[in-house]
Motif scaffolding. Structure first.
Motif, PDB file in Angstrom:
ATOM      1  N   GLY A 158      -6.165   3.214   9.158  1.00  0.00           N
ATOM      2  CA  GLY A 158      -5.620   4.057   9.212  1.00  0.00           C
ATOM      3  C   GLY A 158      -4.382   3.560   8.868  1.00  0.00           C
ATOM      4  O   GLY A 158      -3.264   4.506   8.801  1.00  0.00           O
ATOM      5  N   VAL A 159      -3.849   2.651   7.909  1.00  0.00           N
ATOM      6  CA  VAL A 159      -2.928   1.913   8.069  1.00  0.00           C
ATOM      7  C   VAL A 159      -2.324   2.988   6.997  1.00  0.00           C
ATOM      8  O   VAL A 159      -3.407   1.791   5.669  1.00  0.00           O
ATOM      9  N   ALA A 160      -1.153   3.018   5.916  1.00  0.00           N
ATOM     10  CA  ALA A 160      -0.680   2.515   4.899  1.00  0.00           C
ATOM     11  C   ALA A 160      -0.327   1.364   4.242  1.00  0.00           C
ATOM     12  O   ALA A 160      -0.175   0.456   5.007  1.00  0.00           O
ATOM     13  N   HIS A 161      -0.837   1.147   3.284  1.00  0.00           N
ATOM     14  CA  HIS A 161      -1.076  -0.128   2.104  1.00  0.00           C
ATOM     15  C   HIS A 161       0.000  -0.072   0.987  1.00  0.00           C
ATOM     16  O   HIS A 161      -0.439   1.290   0.413  1.00  0.00           O
ATOM     17  N   PRO A 162       0.636  -0.961   0.454  1.00  0.00           N
ATOM     18  CA  PRO A 162       1.028  -0.914  -0.501  1.00  0.00           C
ATOM     19  C   PRO A 162      -0.470  -0.867  -2.463  1.00  0.00           C
ATOM     20  O   PRO A 162      -1.456  -0.812  -1.936  1.00  0.00           O
ATOM     21  N   PRO A 163      -0.103  -0.469  -3.282  1.00  0.00           N
ATOM     22  CA  PRO A 163      -0.818  -1.470  -4.311  1.00  0.00           C
ATOM     23  C   PRO A 163      -2.034  -2.299  -3.763  1.00  0.00           C
ATOM     24  O   PRO A 163      -1.408  -3.528  -3.825  1.00  0.00           O
ATOM     25  N   LEU A 179     -10.512  -6.277   3.227  1.00  0.00           N
ATOM     26  CA  LEU A 179      -9.145  -6.242   3.328  1.00  0.00           C
ATOM     27  C   LEU A 179      -9.239  -4.124   3.649  1.00  0.00           C
ATOM     28  O   LEU A 179      -9.263  -4.179   4.265  1.00  0.00           O
ATOM     29  N   ARG A 180      -9.903  -3.908   2.321  1.00  0.00           N
ATOM     30  CA  ARG A 180      -9.584  -2.629   1.975  1.00  0.00           C
ATOM     31  C   ARG A 180     -11.025  -1.600   3.358  1.00  0.00           C
ATOM     32  O   ARG A 180     -10.346  -0.813   3.695  1.00  0.00           O
ATOM     33  N   LEU A 181     -11.502  -2.340   3.291  1.00  0.00           N
ATOM     34  CA  LEU A 181     -12.564  -1.370   4.361  1.00  0.00           C
ATOM     35  C   LEU A 181     -11.243  -1.902   5.642  1.00  0.00           C
ATOM     36  O   LEU A 181     -11.401  -0.590   6.885  1.00  0.00           O
ATOM     37  N   ALA A 182     -11.450  -3.091   6.207  1.00  0.00           N
ATOM     38  CA  ALA A 182     -10.010  -3.170   7.166  1.00  0.00           C
ATOM     39  C   ALA A 182      -8.802  -2.203   7.733  1.00  0.00           C
ATOM     40  O   ALA A 182      -8.718  -1.541   8.757  1.00  0.00           O
ATOM     41  N   LEU A 183      -8.498  -1.803   6.072  1.00  0.00           N
ATOM     42  CA  LEU A 183      -7.499  -1.379   6.276  1.00  0.00           C
ATOM     43  C   LEU A 183      -7.582   0.533   6.735  1.00  0.00           C
ATOM     44  O   LEU A 183      -7.172   0.944   7.488  1.00  0.00           O
ATOM     45  N   SER A 184      -8.724   0.781   5.784  1.00  0.00           N
ATOM     46  CA  SER A 184      -9.450   1.873   5.693  1.00  0.00           C
ATOM     47  C   SER A 184     -10.210   2.324   7.798  1.00  0.00           C
ATOM     48  O   SER A 184      -9.153   3.436   7.783  1.00  0.00           O
ATOM     49  N   HIS A 185     -10.395   1.145   8.397  1.00  0.00           N
ATOM     50  CA  HIS A 185     -10.594   1.677   9.785  1.00  0.00           C
ATOM     51  C   HIS A 185      -9.238   1.879  10.330  1.00  0.00           C
ATOM     52  O   HIS A 185      -9.262   2.823  11.360  1.00  0.00           O
ATOM     53  N   MET A 218      -6.650  -7.641  11.608  1.00  0.00           N
ATOM     54  CA  MET A 218      -5.836  -6.454  11.328  1.00  0.00           C
ATOM     55  C   MET A 218      -4.771  -6.656  11.538  1.00  0.00           C
ATOM     56  O   MET A 218      -3.506  -6.018  10.607  1.00  0.00           O
ATOM     57  N   ASP A 219      -4.711  -6.832  13.180  1.00  0.00           N
ATOM     58  CA  ASP A 219      -3.978  -6.268  13.639  1.00  0.00           C
ATOM     59  C   ASP A 219      -2.182  -7.072  12.914  1.00  0.00           C
ATOM     60  O   ASP A 219      -0.920  -6.754  12.965  1.00  0.00           O
ATOM     61  N   ALA A 220      -2.657  -8.194  13.072  1.00  0.00           N
ATOM     62  CA  ALA A 220      -1.838  -9.090  12.437  1.00  0.00           C
ATOM     63  C   ALA A 220      -1.012  -8.392  11.317  1.00  0.00           C
ATOM     64  O   ALA A 220       0.069  -8.420  10.737  1.00  0.00           O
ATOM     65  N   LEU A 221      -1.735  -8.670   9.746  1.00  0.00           N
ATOM     66  CA  LEU A 221      -1.982  -7.907   8.355  1.00  0.00           C
ATOM     67  C   LEU A 221      -0.734  -6.602   8.800  1.00  0.00           C
ATOM     68  O   LEU A 221      -0.265  -6.338   8.126  1.00  0.00           O
ATOM     69  N   ALA A 222      -1.573  -5.755   9.703  1.00  0.00           N
ATOM     70  CA  ALA A 222      -0.598  -4.185  10.350  1.00  0.00           C
ATOM     71  C   ALA A 222       1.071  -4.743   9.630  1.00  0.00           C
ATOM     72  O   ALA A 222       1.494  -3.275   9.368  1.00  0.00           O
ATOM     73  N   ALA A 223       0.928  -5.576  10.782  1.00  0.00           N
ATOM     74  CA  ALA A 223       2.499  -5.806  10.227  1.00  0.00           C
ATOM     75  C   ALA A 223       3.584  -6.251   9.693  1.00  0.00           C
ATOM     76  O   ALA A 223       5.085  -5.957   9.657  1.00  0.00           O
ATOM     77  N   LEU A 224       2.672  -6.963   9.012  1.00  0.00           N
ATOM     78  CA  LEU A 224       3.775  -7.007   7.360  1.00  0.00           C
ATOM     79  C   LEU A 224       3.836  -5.951   6.381  1.00  0.00           C
ATOM     80  O   LEU A 224       4.241  -6.099   5.287  1.00  0.00           O
ATOM     81  N   LEU A 225       2.711  -5.270   6.717  1.00  0.00           N
ATOM     82  CA  LEU A 225       3.034  -4.532   5.817  1.00  0.00           C
ATOM     83  C   LEU A 225       3.868  -3.215   5.073  1.00  0.00           C
ATOM     84  O   LEU A 225       4.249  -3.180   4.381  1.00  0.00           O
ATOM     85  N   PRO A 226       4.584  -2.857   6.483  1.00  0.00           N
ATOM     86  CA  PRO A 226       5.788  -2.247   5.751  1.00  0.00           C
ATOM     87  C   PRO A 226       6.493  -2.401   5.382  1.00  0.00           C
ATOM     88  O   PRO A 226       6.739  -1.899   4.017  1.00  0.00           O
ATOM     89  N   ALA A 286       6.052  -5.524   2.377  1.00  0.00           N
ATOM     90  CA  ALA A 286       4.994  -5.408   1.678  1.00  0.00           C
ATOM     91  C   ALA A 286       5.501  -4.580   0.695  1.00  0.00           C
ATOM     92  O   ALA A 286       5.241  -3.646   0.457  1.00  0.00           O
ATOM     93  N   ARG A 287       5.547  -5.211  -0.770  1.00  0.00           N
ATOM     94  CA  ARG A 287       5.332  -3.315  -2.229  1.00  0.00           C
ATOM     95  C   ARG A 287       3.873  -3.955  -2.620  1.00  0.00           C
ATOM     96  O   ARG A 287       3.438  -2.747  -3.258  1.00  0.00           O
ATOM     97  N   ARG A 288       3.363  -5.140  -2.270  1.00  0.00           N
ATOM     98  CA  ARG A 288       2.191  -5.643  -3.197  1.00  0.00           C
ATOM     99  C   ARG A 288       1.549  -5.945  -2.557  1.00  0.00           C
ATOM    100  O   ARG A 288       1.799  -7.477  -1.866  1.00  0.00           O
ATOM    101  N   LEU A 289      -0.054  -6.055  -2.725  1.00  0.00           N
ATOM    102  CA  LEU A 289      -1.052  -6.651  -1.548  1.00  0.00           C
ATOM    103  C   LEU A 289      -2.084  -7.568  -2.797  1.00  0.00           C
ATOM    104  O   LEU A 289      -2.361  -6.667  -4.071  1.00  0.00           O
ATOM    105  N   MET A 290      -1.686  -9.011  -3.215  1.00  0.00           N
ATOM    106  CA  MET A 290      -2.725  -9.282  -4.198  1.00  0.00           C
ATOM    107  C   MET A 290      -3.407 -10.534  -3.313  1.00  0.00           C
ATOM    108  O   MET A 290      -3.639 -11.422  -3.216  1.00  0.00           O
ATOM    109  N   VAL A 291      -4.792  -9.782  -3.747  1.00  0.00           N
ATOM    110  CA  VAL A 291      -6.531 -10.712  -3.302  1.00  0.00           C
ATOM    111  C   VAL A 291      -6.694 -11.844  -4.093  1.00  0.00           C
ATOM    112  O   VAL A 291      -6.903 -11.517  -5.051  1.00  0.00           O
TER     113      VAL A 291
END
Lengths: 468, 475
Positions: free
Chosen positions: A435-440, A427-433, A400-408, A410-415
């Motif tokens: 508590g970072v804002a994320h795109p759709p 991914l969703r669980l990690a984002l929830s824990h 999550m730490d590495a991903l969080a740095a890329l989120l600001p 990003a307009r879109r996340l596609m799994v």
């Protein structure tokens, strides 16, 4: 050696508090020297036998019939009154006379630097990674599409004086590993989805007893017998469901044969660093695909950890066990394990990224689907879409730490995954824990042995981009 | 006795009497079996190297008492765990200790297979005809008519019949010593002690697998006092589970030899086929006439056609030429004779998707494969098929060159049907120019390094494929 064979056999002696009054000795004594008691012992609350040794011939049958280690015993010199050193007599209680073991470190042995790359399939690469990591003990049960790894071990290990055992089941496999890993050795297995299901009780025991071991799971299509096609059907199982209790293990997700070798080697180090099993999670494609694999610059001759139950004097006082009877004890134990999981989460997140530096569309994929996603990124870039690939290499802990740095940006996340949302759930669980804002979050999913292909990923992204 | 801890610190933190008392109920047979084990360990001088496997059941806390290496196993798995320990350190003396539910019900597979391996292990099997720890339910050794919590009217044959494990073990080839003993009187206790010591001694001598079944009293679940329980075992269990030596071939057993694992790098390199030699390269560059970055191929036939071997040779050739390459096989469910497809990619930098849904090149060994994959070949691609068995495909994309070469007939003419895939390889080289011929010949020679006598035939087959395509192209 019968006590009657000893002419100097001593009379019996009894500390009443250690007698449970079972009366086996009463029955055993031919001279009727021992009677069932009538008085309650004030310490034990039980009714010990009474001894009247007038007629005793010191035959020894009574203490041979006593089931208690500190019950009836020969009244020999050990128990005679004698002057003893007060320091020894009143010193700290001694549990075991065995020494306290120390860690014997592993040794790295250099390999020639000019070795040609091997051209091998993923399961072979993983097996060779294990050999290079110092694993000489393999246990397994054949199951497609993981079996070639075991077959290579069966071929190679005898030549290295190692041990290959085809177990009678996956249940036996994981328990062989529990024993061999508990002895402090590097041990592993290859399995595939239904086989891992069978191993889970043992995996929970390994985690509870802190036994290291490496489980290479080549995922196939489920549920049930499913099929032998490539899938990512066990992500939920290995990230959230490794048997009963509060369990976690580091899950490494290679994407090509090279990583099958590299991450299997790493898995052994992590397993011993944390005293915990490690899962190397591949898909059926990755197990079967042949590719180029460069060899590392060293192999490992493993040491022996201090905690091992190796079966020698140095390690005699050790215990491998997951039992904690007291509720407070078990809670404390679980909190220790949780603290260990927290250390893994803090220190062992691993990921890889491709063209993420300015990515507005972030693809997220692991294992073989990450290759397809990488191809899609290249095609999207060629069409002017700022796409990038974020590839978790550890699925647990989620990077999550590495991903969080890329989120600001990003307009879109596609799994992109070969399961119906198991990776996306992580991914969703990690984002929830976090508590970072994320795109759709969008997705391209297949299951049952079908893998996402680059073109459909490109099309899915373009569709979303067009709808913008 | 020194084999037992001076204080049972693991028993409720060694508080009060628990530091010197077992957790077993009064009159329980486990205490006696422990005692005889302890005496045997001491007599044989093996305390330091003993590893005791605690089971699940009343003896789950065996590790409270024995000052030896201890490992606690899952229900039924003690023999599997014991094997793990024994193989980790063959000098250790490993004792697998189990009750009847653990060994004879949930763990039957593990004990049978551990026994058949015949490795030096000592198994102590406590048979008290009940599940004691969980509260007196039926065990696999519960007697017919015996009342338990789950056979309240007495066991009937519907619940299965009592399993005679010692006899079962004696039927197996693996064990060298099997005896059933009891604890109900002085005479039986002497025999029990001797049997347990023998089971350990045979392991000390590296001889083999020993199994001692101990008929044991559980006064609590039998609802008898301990002395009555002894009489019950004698009167009821001993006639069904007859006492005595069931098998003893230990006099003929030869000690097993063990070796220490090797970490010698030379030996390992040899085993995995790693070598420092880099074969010379023949290609001037990437085959850009096929694709700028990534050439995809599909090789399709039936099992035994040799598609996977061709795929492996192409992959090896690509990597030896300094490119990236992958090969992914796909088979039908049949182990032979079913479909056998291979997807191969040769990439300048890195193969991304290893699948070949729309290949540049298709090599089809039969009509089915030709029909199935012919239409998927991308425009400008090449299709090669075995014209011995297949007609030309119905429809292909624009600019696809379709070449029928009689792989099977040419191989037959060479006197060896099995080399038809090498004929195909030669044809593929000539038709596509994927690599120079020398690249593929080198790969072929490496592939046959262990069977050099086959190389001339394979060289001929390769040449036949090349020539056949040359003739077609010249038309």
């Amino acid at each position: 050696m019968s006590p009657r064979a000893r002419p100097d056999a001593p009379h019996p002696h009894l500390t009443s508090a250690y007698c449970k009054g079972c009366g086996r000795c009463v029955d055993a004594c031919p001279k009727h020297c021992i009677e069932p008691g009538t008085a309650i012992d004030p310490l034990s609350g039980l009714v010990p036998v009474t001894l009247d040794l007038e007629a005793c011939t010191a035959c020894g049958l009574c203490y041979e019939a006593c089931p208690e280690p500190f019950g009836l015993h020969p009244d020999d010199e050990q128990h005679a009154w004698e002057l003893s050193d007060p320091k020894e007599h009143f010193g700290p209680r001694r549990e075991s006379s065995a020494p306290v073991a120390v860690d014997r470190p592993s040794r790295l042995i250099p390999l020639p630097s000019d070795l040609a790359p091997l051209i091998i399939k993923g399961t072979y690469a993983s097996a060779i990674g294990a050999l290079l990591a110092g694993c000489r003990h393999f246990f397994g049960y054949p199951i497609t599409p993981s079996t070639e790894g075991a077959e290579l071990m069966a071929k190679v290990l005898p030549g290295l004086e190692g041990v290959f055992v085809q177990a009678c089941s996956e249940v036996a496999t994981i328990n062989h590993m529990y024993g061999c890993g508990g002895a402090g050795l590097r041990t592993m297995t290859f399995t595939s989805s239904p086989g891992l299901s069978l191993m889970l009780e043992g995996v929970s025991y390994m985690i509870g007893a802190e036994v290291p071991g490496v489980i290479v799971n080549i995922m196939r299509g489920g549920p049930g017998l499913g099929n032998i096609g490539p899938a990512q059907s066990d992500i939920r199982l290995v990230c959230r469901g490794l048997g009963h209790g509060n369990t976690h293990a580091i899950v490494l997700a290679p994407a090509n044969p090279q990583e099958m070798l590299d991450l299997t080697m790493l898995a052994f180090d992590l397993a011993f660093a944390y005293r915990n099993p490690v899962v190397v999670l591949g898909d059926g494609y990755l197990g079967q695909v042949t590719g180029k694999v460069a060899l590392p610059d060293h192999l490992v001759e493993p040491g022996l950890p201090a905690w091992a139950v190796y079966g020698d004097r140095e390690h005699r006082r050790n215990l491998i066990s997951s039992i904690e009877l007291g509720e407070a004890d078990l809670e404390a134990r679980n909190l220790e394990l949780q603290a260990k999981y927290d250390r893994m989460t803090a220190n062992e997140q691993r990921s890889d990224s491709f063209r993420c530096e300015d990515a507005e569309v972030l693809l997220l994929a692991a294992n073989t689907p990450a290759r397809m996603a990488k191809a899609a990124v290249q095609r999207l870039r060629a069409q002017g879409v700022k796409a990038g690939l974020f590839r978790p290499v550890t699925l647990w802990p989620f990077p999550m730490d590495a991903l969080a740095a890329l989120l600001p940006q990003a307009r879109r996340l596609m799994v992109v995954e070969a399961s119906l949302g198991q990776l996306e759930d992580e991914l969703r669980l990690a984002l929830s824990h976090a508590g970072v804002a994320h795109p759709p979050i969008e997705h391209v999913q297949h299951t049952g042995g079908v893998l996402p292909q680059p073109d459909e990923i490109v099309q899915a992204v373009l569709r979303q981009e067009g709808a913008r | 006795m020194t084999v037992f801890y001076e204080n049972f610190e693991r028993h409720a933190h060694g508080e009060g009497l628990k530091a010197h008392s077992t957790h077993y109920c009064p009159g329980c047979g486990h205490g006696l079996a422990h005692r005889y084990l302890g005496e045997a360990i001491e007599a044989l001088g093996i305390q330091d190297r003993t590893v005791a496997i605690s089971p699940v059941g009343c003896a789950v806390f065996m590790y409270y008492y024995f000052d030896v290496g201890n490992s606690q196993a899952a229900h039924g798995r003690a023999p599997a765990v014991a094997l793990g320990h024994k193989l980790a350190n063959p000098e250790s003396i490993v004792i697998s200790y189990q009750g009847d539910g653990d060994l004879a019900s949930i763990g039957l597979a593990e004990i049978m297979h551990a026994a058949q391996m015949g490795l030096p292990l000592s198994v102590i099997f406590i048979n008290n005809a009940t599940y004691a720890m969980t509260g007196g339910q039926m065990a696999p050794t519960t007697l017919i008519g015996q009342k338990t919590a789950t056979t309240p009217e007495g066991r009937t044959t519907f619940a299965g019949q009592p399993l005679k494990v010692a006899e079962l073990m004696a039927q197996l080839d693996g064990p060298i010593y099997v005896e059933r003993v009891a604890l109900y009187d002085n005479k039986q206790r002497v025999k029990a002690r001797k049997a347990i010591e023998k089971a350990l001694r045979l392991q000390v001598e590296h001889k083999g697998f020993s199994f001692v079944e101990v008929l044991s009293e559980c006064p609590v679940q039998l609802k008898l006092d301990p002395v009555e329980a002894q009489a019950w075992v004698k009167a009821n269990m001993a006639p069904v589970f007859t006492l005595g030596v069931k098998k003893d071939t230990s006099a003929d057993a030869t000690p097993r030899e063990w070796h220490r694992p090797s970490f010698d790098p030379e030996l390992l390199m040899g085993q995995i086929g790693a070598s420092p030699d880099h074969p010379e390269r023949h290609a001037a560059g990437f085959p850009v006439h096929l694709d700028a970055d990534d050439v995809s191929l599909k090789l399709a036939g039936a099992g035994g056609d040799g598609a996977q071997t061709v795929a492996a040779l192409l992959t090896e050739a690509g990597i030896r030429e300094g490119f990236d390459a992958t090969h992914i096989p796909s088979y039908g469910p049949e182990s032979r004779g079913g479909t056998s497809y291979a997807d191969v990619h040769i990439a300048r930098e890195e193969v991304l998707s290893p699948a070949s849904p729309d290949p540049h090149v298709l090599l089809a060994f039969n009509a089915l494969s030709l029909r199935k994959f012919g239409p998927s070949v991308r425009p400008g691609g090449v299709i090669l098929y075995d014209s011995t068995v297949a007609e030309a495909p119905p429809a292909v994309a624009e600019g696809v060159r379709v070449l029928g070469v009689p792989f099977a007939r040419l191989a037959h003419d060479l006197g060896a049907a099995v080399v038809k895939n090498v004929v195909a390889l030669g044809a593929l080289q000539a038709a596509t120019g994927l690599f120079p011929p020398a690249t593929l010949r080198t790969a072929l020679a490496r592939h046959l390094a262990k069977k050099p006598e086959l190389l001339p035939l394979n060289e001929q087959a390769f040449a036949a494929g090349v020539e056949a395509v040359a003739r077609l192209m010249a038309r």
